[in-house]
Write an enzyme that holds these catalytic residues in place. Structure first.
Site, PDB file in Angstrom:
ATOM      1  N   HIS A 150       1.147  -0.968   0.026  1.00 28.44           N
ATOM      2  CA  HIS A 150       0.058  -0.357   0.221  1.00 28.44           C
ATOM      3  C   HIS A 150       0.831   1.340   0.271  1.00 28.44           C
ATOM      4  O   HIS A 150       1.442   1.710   0.542  1.00 28.44           O
ATOM      5  CB  HIS A 150      -0.493   0.084   0.859  1.00 28.44           C
ATOM      6  CG  HIS A 150       0.087  -0.378   2.663  1.00 28.44           C
ATOM      7  ND1 HIS A 150       0.079   1.608   3.244  1.00 28.44           N
ATOM      8  CD2 HIS A 150       0.338  -1.186   3.554  1.00 28.44           C
ATOM      9  CE1 HIS A 150       0.808   0.989   4.672  1.00 28.44           C
ATOM     10  NE2 HIS A 150       0.583  -0.512   4.528  1.00 28.44           N
ATOM     11  N   HIS A 159      12.420  -1.108 -12.590  1.00 30.48           N
ATOM     12  CA  HIS A 159      12.527  -2.284 -12.475  1.00 30.48           C
ATOM     13  C   HIS A 159      12.407  -3.254 -11.282  1.00 30.48           C
ATOM     14  O   HIS A 159      13.170  -3.120 -10.211  1.00 30.48           O
ATOM     15  CB  HIS A 159      13.133  -2.902 -13.532  1.00 30.48           C
ATOM     16  CG  HIS A 159      13.505  -4.560 -13.752  1.00 30.48           C
ATOM     17  ND1 HIS A 159      14.233  -5.073 -14.499  1.00 30.48           N
ATOM     18  CD2 HIS A 159      12.390  -5.195 -13.314  1.00 30.48           C
ATOM     19  CE1 HIS A 159      13.517  -6.660 -14.858  1.00 30.48           C
ATOM     20  NE2 HIS A 159      12.734  -6.448 -13.701  1.00 30.48           N
TER      21      HIS A 159
END
Ligand SMILES: CC(C)(COP(=O)(O)OP(=O)(O)OC[C@H]1O[C@@H](n2cnc3c(N)ncnc32)[C@H](O)[C@@H]1OP(=O)(O)O)[C@@H](O)C(=O)NCCC(=O)NCCS
Length: 256
Positions: A150, A159
């Site tokens: 979250h 990446h």
């Protein structure tokens, strides 16, 4: 920024994938499984691939051929499938200039909270989980089975490798690489273009352009060049005028 649902508007549009290597195959698989665009072909900087078929899809030519491909085949959407963060970002800019709309490849098995915000030219691979209120920037790869919890902020052209796990409120600045299976605890900031090694457990902020490995993660490599060299001239001047060290200039806290 778009929500995951807004990808629906790209249904049946013709798409080209830039990059026909292993990562290109993953992107193709995601797009075919998602079924929202028709992939007409790849382009690749290596001309030796032109005319070959990659998983049944033809390599149409070199990136220089894109204006012709766009005009002749009526292709209007594209995605860059190149693992290198900087190269992926640079090609995305070129495609944008050429008038392609950059789309996202999201595998149907990826699970995204409804309130996630997404940029463009993003890959979200099979089994990735993205939790509530995360923000995912342009040209990001969220690779197979990674978890982004979250309120995390994932910066441009980063990446997050397979199986990496990011706890809540983690910030990954632009160009950073989080290696396979790495774990990052809550509220940590990974600096721009930093590298987090495979399997590392990151418990503290990672300086920009550094490399950290191990459990807990320790810095093994510092930036090759002085951070001054990375500042734009006007920012260097501003830093001198303000008598600030580079670490205190705006680029040291690069926007994500
Ligand atoms: C971190 C990494 C980038 C370092 O690569 P490198 O700069 O070439 O570093 P080296 O291989 O020279 O290693 C330097 C030292 O760090 C150690 N090291 C390297 N990677 C390590 C890791 N992931 N965990 C623990 N130690 C590591 C090496 O053993 C070496 O130690 P030594 O000096 O005691 O011999 C690389 O090892 C890595 O983990 N890459 C991630 C790969 C990945 O996630 N791939 C998925 C792609 S989808």
């Amino acid at each position: 920024m778009q929500t995951p649902q807004s990808d629906v508007k790209t249904r049946e549009r013709k798409c080209v994938i830039l990059g026909c290597g292993g990562h290109g195959r993953v992107v193709l698989d995601c797009l075919v499984n998602a079924g929202k665009v028709s992939v007409v072909g790849f382009v690749d900087s290596n001309r030796k691939f032109t005319g070959r078929r990659i998983d049944g899809v033809e390599v149409l030519g070199h990136p220089e051929d894109l204006p012709d491909i766009k005009r002749k085949l009526g292709v209007d959407v594209a995605i860059v499938a190149i693992g290198d963060n900087g190269v992926r970002r640079a090609f995305a800019d070129r495609l944008d200039v050429l008038g392609f709309e950059l789309i996202n490849a999201i595998h149907p098995s990826a699970n995204l909270a409804r309130n996630v915000t997404l940029g463009a030219n993003i890959l979200i691979a099979a089994g990735a989980l993205v939790s509530a209120h995360c923000q995912i920037g342009d040209s990001v790869i969220l690779n197979t089975g990674c978890i982004v919890d979250h309120e995390s902020l994932i910066g441009t052209a980063t990446h997050i490798c397979p199986g990496a796990r990011l706890a809540g409120r983690v910030t990954v600045e632009s160009g950073a690489f989080v290696g396979i299976g790495a774990t990052i605890i809550q509220s940590v900031r990974v600096g721009y273009e930093a590298i987090v090694g495979a399997g590392a457990v990151v418990t503290d902020d990672v300086p920009p352009m550094s490399t950290v490995v191990g459990v807990p993660a320790r810095e093994i490599k510092q930036p090759q060049t002085s951070r001054d060299a990375w500042l734009l001239p006007e920012l260097t001047r501003a830093a001198q005028i303000a008598n600030l060290t580079p670490e205190k200039t705006p680029t040291a806290k690069m926007p994500v």
